[in-house]
Design an enzyme around this catalytic site. Structure first.
Site, PDB file in Angstrom:
ATOM      1  CG  HIS A  46      44.484  79.863 -35.938  1.00 28.39           C
ATOM      2  ND1 HIS A  46      45.216  81.154 -35.820  1.00 28.39           N
ATOM      3  CD2 HIS A  46      44.557  79.738 -34.862  1.00 28.39           C
ATOM      4  CE1 HIS A  46      45.495  81.256 -34.462  1.00 28.39           C
ATOM      5  NE2 HIS A  46      45.750  80.240 -34.251  1.00 28.39           N
ATOM      6  CG  ASN A  99      47.923  76.501 -35.360  1.00 23.43           C
ATOM      7  OD1 ASN A  99      48.388  75.960 -36.188  1.00 23.43           O
ATOM      8  ND2 ASN A  99      47.568  77.670 -35.087  1.00 23.43           N
ATOM      9  CD1 TRP A 100      53.881  72.223 -34.228  1.00 20.24           C
ATOM     10  CD2 TRP A 100      55.078  71.168 -35.543  1.00 20.24           C
ATOM     11  NE1 TRP A 100      54.018  71.163 -33.583  1.00 20.24           N
ATOM     12  CE2 TRP A 100      55.395  70.604 -34.791  1.00 20.24           C
ATOM     13  CE3 TRP A 100      55.521  71.370 -37.040  1.00 20.24           C
ATOM     14  CZ2 TRP A 100      56.083  69.576 -34.774  1.00 20.24           C
ATOM     15  CZ3 TRP A 100      56.562  69.589 -37.225  1.00 20.24           C
ATOM     16  CH2 TRP A 100      56.616  69.096 -36.476  1.00 20.24           C
ATOM     17  CE  LYS A 101      50.367  80.079 -33.427  1.00 20.84           C
ATOM     18  NZ  LYS A 101      50.133  81.417 -32.744  1.00 20.84           N
ATOM     19  N   GLY A 154      50.150  76.636 -29.252  1.00 16.93           N
ATOM     20  CA  GLY A 154      51.028  77.133 -30.738  1.00 16.93           C
ATOM     21  C   GLY A 154      52.073  77.399 -29.880  1.00 16.93           C
ATOM     22  N   GLY A 155      52.823  78.553 -29.972  1.00 17.71           N
ATOM     23  CA  GLY A 155      53.916  78.452 -29.391  1.00 17.71           C
ATOM     24  C   GLY A 155      55.053  77.167 -28.474  1.00 17.71           C
ATOM     25  CD  GLU A 170      43.184  79.567 -30.708  1.00 21.55           C
ATOM     26  OE1 GLU A 170      43.832  78.254 -29.550  1.00 21.55           O
ATOM     27  OE2 GLU A 170      43.104  79.653 -32.012  1.00 21.55           O
ATOM     28  N   GLY A 223      49.717  84.133 -28.091  1.00 18.15           N
ATOM     29  CA  GLY A 223      50.579  84.638 -28.875  1.00 18.15           C
ATOM     30  C   GLY A 223      51.105  85.645 -27.748  1.00 18.15           C
ATOM     31  CD  GLU A 225      48.053  83.280 -35.352  1.00 20.36           C
ATOM     32  OE1 GLU A 225      48.650  82.125 -36.078  1.00 20.36           O
ATOM     33  OE2 GLU A 225      48.579  83.594 -34.347  1.00 20.36           O
ATOM     34  CB  SER A 276      49.302  82.439 -23.717  1.00 21.50           C
ATOM     35  OG  SER A 276      49.994  83.018 -24.662  1.00 21.50           O
TER      36      SER A 276
END
Ligand code: PGA
Length: 253
Positions: free
Chosen positions: A95, A9-11, A231-232, A166, A172, A97, A210
């Site tokens: 998600h 997930n590049w966000k 993600g990251g 998640e 994150g 966010e 994470s």
């Protein structure tokens, strides 16, 4: 046996140059003949650029959310049909966010899931509790509520996609749920799905929060952890590849 999936997930990260370099570093056969599916959820505007090279590498693309309606006066929004037209095969739904920063309720997420079905996109439904909900002992109830809201509308059709568990406090933050804690939630989720149907119980359940090359193998060794939503670490192709390889070594039967 549920399908194994490693998804990035590049966000709101990336550019044309970043995308070209990213796929280049995955060339060279590293992804050939894998036992797991590899998905990327880049910003939607990059889909037309990524679509052909990603498919050459066997990577399926998705968007990060879709609007419930197929078109209309919804400035700034993206219809599921438009995402499919631009090369998306998947969409993330709910998600954390989107839920926290953009106010998507369980009901909104369910309507977006209907839109995904209408457009033929595979749903990746994200669920997870906040730290306060976990500390209150409400994690199971919150996650079950998030699942039920979508299952009420979609039923067995959700089975074309996946679930991403998640925990919000692990996203994150560098904090990962321990493999045992994640396994307990995945097993609970599998139970909710099994109460509805055997087909739903066969859905892949991914862990997210994470995930890094250093912790992926231990997570993937758990019975009900069928993959990861990253993600990251997915922004670094070498790290993402290392997580995929951890799935190859530790996750596949
Ligand atoms: P993270 O994000 O890996 O950076 O924690 C996961 C996600 O939000 O999907």
């Amino acid at each position: 046996m549920p399908q194994r999936i490693v998804a990035g997930n590049w966000k709101m990260h990336g550019s044309r140059a970043f995308s070209a370099g990213y796929l280049k570093s995955l060339e060279g056969g590293a992804l050939a003949g894998l036992g797991c599916d590899v998905l990327l959820f880049p910003p939607a505007i990059l889909l037309p650029l990524l679509s052909t090279p990603a498919s050459d590498l066997g990577i399926e693309l998705g968007v990060q959310t879709v609007h419930p309606e197929p078109q209309g006066a919804f400035t700034g929004e993206l219809a599921a049909e438009m995402a499919a037209d631009a090369g998306a095969v998947w969409t993330l739904l709910g998600h954390s966010e989107r839920r926290q920063l953009f106010g998507e309720s369980d009901e909104d997420v369910a309507l977006r899931a209907l839109a995904a079905r209408r457009a033929g996109l595979k749903p990746m439904l994200c669920v997870g509790e906040s730290l306060a909900e976990r500390q209150r002992g409400d994690a199971d109830a919150v996650v079950t509520g998030q699942l039920d809201a979508v299952l009420e509308l979609l039923g067995d059709d959700l089975a074309s996609g996946g679930i991403a568990y998640e925990p919000v406090w692990a996203i994150g933050s560098g904090e990962t749920a321990s493999p045992e804690m994640a396994q307990a939630m995945h097993s609970m989720i599998r139970g909710v799905l099994r109460r509805r149907s055997e087909r739903l119980a066969e859905m892949p359940i991914l862990y997210g929060g994470s995930v890094k090359p250093e912790n992926a193998a231990a997570l993937f060794s758990e019975n009900d952890i069928d993959g990861a939503l990253v993600g990251g670490a997915s922004l670094d192709p070498a790290a993402f590849l290392a997580i995929i390889m951890a799935m190859e070594t530790h996750g596949n039967p």
